[in-house]
Design a protein around this motif. Structure first.
Motif, PDB file in Angstrom:
ATOM      1  N   LEU A  24       5.347  -7.482  10.578  1.00  0.00           N
ATOM      2  CA  LEU A  24       5.628  -6.088  10.228  1.00  0.00           C
ATOM      3  C   LEU A  24       6.299  -6.002   8.862  1.00  0.00           C
ATOM      4  CD1 LEU A  24       6.770  -4.728  13.693  1.00  0.00           C
ATOM      5  CD2 LEU A  24       4.772  -3.967  12.391  1.00  0.00           C
ATOM      6  N   ASP A  25       7.222  -6.912   8.595  1.00  0.00           N
ATOM      7  CA  ASP A  25       7.874  -6.940   7.285  1.00  0.00           C
ATOM      8  C   ASP A  25       6.843  -7.190   6.179  1.00  0.00           C
ATOM      9  OD1 ASP A  25      10.324  -6.753   5.802  1.00  0.00           O
ATOM     10  OD2 ASP A  25      10.224  -8.921   5.488  1.00  0.00           O
ATOM     11  N   TRP A  26       5.923  -8.134   6.417  1.00  0.00           N
ATOM     12  CA  TRP A  26       4.865  -8.420   5.455  1.00  0.00           C
ATOM     13  C   TRP A  26       3.997  -7.179   5.225  1.00  0.00           C
ATOM     14  CZ3 TRP A  26      -0.432  -8.283   6.318  1.00  0.00           C
ATOM     15  CH2 TRP A  26      -1.228  -8.771   5.290  1.00  0.00           C
ATOM     16  N   LEU A  27       3.620  -6.505   6.313  1.00  0.00           N
ATOM     17  CA  LEU A  27       2.768  -5.328   6.209  1.00  0.00           C
ATOM     18  C   LEU A  27       3.468  -4.194   5.453  1.00  0.00           C
ATOM     19  CD1 LEU A  27       0.152  -3.845   6.893  1.00  0.00           C
ATOM     20  CD2 LEU A  27       1.164  -3.252   9.110  1.00  0.00           C
ATOM     21  N   ILE A  28       4.727  -3.981   5.746  1.00  0.00           N
ATOM     22  CA  ILE A  28       5.491  -2.944   5.052  1.00  0.00           C
ATOM     23  C   ILE A  28       5.523  -3.234   3.554  1.00  0.00           C
ATOM     24  CG2 ILE A  28       7.832  -2.019   4.735  1.00  0.00           C
ATOM     25  CD1 ILE A  28       8.145  -2.475   7.850  1.00  0.00           C
ATOM     26  N   ASN A  29       5.816  -4.477   3.203  1.00  0.00           N
ATOM     27  CA  ASN A  29       5.868  -4.852   1.785  1.00  0.00           C
ATOM     28  C   ASN A  29       4.499  -4.787   1.123  1.00  0.00           C
ATOM     29  OD1 ASN A  29       8.662  -5.272   1.738  1.00  0.00           O
ATOM     30  ND2 ASN A  29       8.431  -7.360   2.478  1.00  0.00           N
ATOM     31  N   LEU A  30       3.466  -5.200   1.825  1.00  0.00           N
ATOM     32  CA  LEU A  30       2.105  -5.138   1.292  1.00  0.00           C
ATOM     33  C   LEU A  30       1.720  -3.698   0.974  1.00  0.00           C
ATOM     34  CD1 LEU A  30      -0.675  -6.538   0.714  1.00  0.00           C
ATOM     35  CD2 LEU A  30      -1.252  -5.955   3.083  1.00  0.00           C
ATOM     36  N   ARG A  31       1.946  -2.805   1.927  1.00  0.00           N
ATOM     37  CA  ARG A  31       1.597  -1.394   1.732  1.00  0.00           C
ATOM     38  C   ARG A  31       2.381  -0.798   0.564  1.00  0.00           C
ATOM     39  NH1 ARG A  31      -0.287   2.107   5.587  1.00  0.00           N
ATOM     40  NH2 ARG A  31       1.547   3.406   5.271  1.00  0.00           N
ATOM     41  N   THR A  32       3.660  -1.121   0.480  1.00  0.00           N
ATOM     42  CA  THR A  32       4.481  -0.611  -0.614  1.00  0.00           C
ATOM     43  C   THR A  32       3.960  -1.117  -1.955  1.00  0.00           C
ATOM     44  OG1 THR A  32       6.417  -0.469   0.816  1.00  0.00           O
ATOM     45  CG2 THR A  32       6.818  -0.536  -1.557  1.00  0.00           C
ATOM     46  N   GLY A  33       3.642  -2.391  -2.019  1.00  0.00           N
ATOM     47  CA  GLY A  33       3.130  -2.972  -3.261  1.00  0.00           C
ATOM     48  C   GLY A  33       1.786  -2.396  -3.670  1.00  0.00           C
ATOM     49  N   ARG A  34       0.900  -2.239  -2.722  1.00  0.00           N
ATOM     50  CA  ARG A  34      -0.422  -1.683  -3.040  1.00  0.00           C
ATOM     51  C   ARG A  34      -0.328  -0.224  -3.468  1.00  0.00           C
ATOM     52  NH1 ARG A  34      -4.802  -4.373   1.039  1.00  0.00           N
ATOM     53  NH2 ARG A  34      -4.711  -6.437   0.096  1.00  0.00           N
ATOM     54  N   ARG A  35       0.523   0.539  -2.803  1.00  0.00           N
ATOM     55  CA  ARG A  35       0.706   1.933  -3.178  1.00  0.00           C
ATOM     56  C   ARG A  35       1.213   2.022  -4.610  1.00  0.00           C
ATOM     57  NH1 ARG A  35       4.479   4.387  -4.713  1.00  0.00           N
ATOM     58  NH2 ARG A  35       4.562   6.614  -4.877  1.00  0.00           N
ATOM     59  N   LYS A  36       2.183   1.184  -4.927  1.00  0.00           N
ATOM     60  CA  LYS A  36       2.753   1.196  -6.281  1.00  0.00           C
ATOM     61  C   LYS A  36       1.716   0.750  -7.312  1.00  0.00           C
ATOM     62  CE  LYS A  36       6.675  -0.385  -8.978  1.00  0.00           C
ATOM     63  NZ  LYS A  36       7.891  -1.202  -9.008  1.00  0.00           N
ATOM     64  N   ALA A  37       0.939  -0.275  -6.991  1.00  0.00           N
ATOM     65  CA  ALA A  37      -0.069  -0.776  -7.925  1.00  0.00           C
ATOM     66  C   ALA A  37      -1.179   0.246  -8.165  1.00  0.00           C
ATOM     67  CB  ALA A  37      -0.668  -2.078  -7.400  1.00  0.00           C
ATOM     68  N   LEU A  38      -1.584   0.939  -7.121  1.00  0.00           N
ATOM     69  CA  LEU A  38      -2.685   1.892  -7.250  1.00  0.00           C
ATOM     70  C   LEU A  38      -2.256   3.250  -7.792  1.00  0.00           C
ATOM     71  CD1 LEU A  38      -4.588   1.122  -3.942  1.00  0.00           C
ATOM     72  CD2 LEU A  38      -5.290   0.515  -6.262  1.00  0.00           C
ATOM     73  N   LEU A  39      -1.083   3.695  -7.407  1.00  0.00           N
ATOM     74  CA  LEU A  39      -0.687   5.062  -7.745  1.00  0.00           C
ATOM     75  C   LEU A  39       0.444   5.147  -8.754  1.00  0.00           C
ATOM     76  CD1 LEU A  39      -0.816   6.611  -4.178  1.00  0.00           C
ATOM     77  CD2 LEU A  39      -2.591   6.614  -5.931  1.00  0.00           C
ATOM     78  N   GLY A  40       1.145   4.077  -8.962  1.00  0.00           N
ATOM     79  CA  GLY A  40       2.255   4.115  -9.898  1.00  0.00           C
ATOM     80  C   GLY A  40       3.420   4.899  -9.337  1.00  0.00           C
ATOM     81  N   THR A  41       4.136   5.565 -10.205  1.00  0.00           N
ATOM     82  CA  THR A  41       5.310   6.330  -9.787  1.00  0.00           C
ATOM     83  C   THR A  41       4.884   7.665  -9.195  1.00  0.00           C
ATOM     84  OG1 THR A  41       5.541   7.426 -11.922  1.00  0.00           O
ATOM     85  CG2 THR A  41       6.640   5.295 -11.672  1.00  0.00           C
TER      86      THR A  41
END
Length: 95
Positions: A24-41
């Motif tokens: 779950l920790d990995w998934l939370i971090n993955l989603r956060t990272g992908r959101r930031k990479a794709l959408l920025g701020t």
């Protein structure tokens, strides 16, 4: 604790709950990272408007749900560990 406490099952459950917390920790971090990479701020030019706002709201809701699941798994893991400690103590005392 009852004398028939299943230490092997408790150990297996504890390990599986630890794996769940890690995943779950990995998934939370993955989603956060992908959101930031794709959408920025939040004020990125990549995507603005109502659809972005709806996405951000849903993303936050989902992340909160994952965080709650992780906390619940940690609580269960601690409960299993506590019950196992009690069972070990009861066994040592001959109960």
């Amino acid at each position: 604790m009852p004398p028939d406490y299943d230490f092997a099952a408790a150990d297996q459950l504890g390990r599986q709950l630890a794996q769940l917390v890690d995943k779950l920790d990995w998934l939370i971090n993955l989603r956060t990272g992908r959101r930031k990479a794709l959408l920025g701020t939040a004020h990125s030019d990549n995507w603005q408007g109502g659809k972005r706002n709806k996405f951000e709201s849903e993303f936050a809701r989902q992340q909160a749900a994952l965080i709650e699941l992780k906390a619940a798994a940690r609580t269960l893991q601690a409960s299993v560990a506590h019950a196992t400690e009690q069972a070990h103590a009861a066994r040592k005392n001959g109960n």
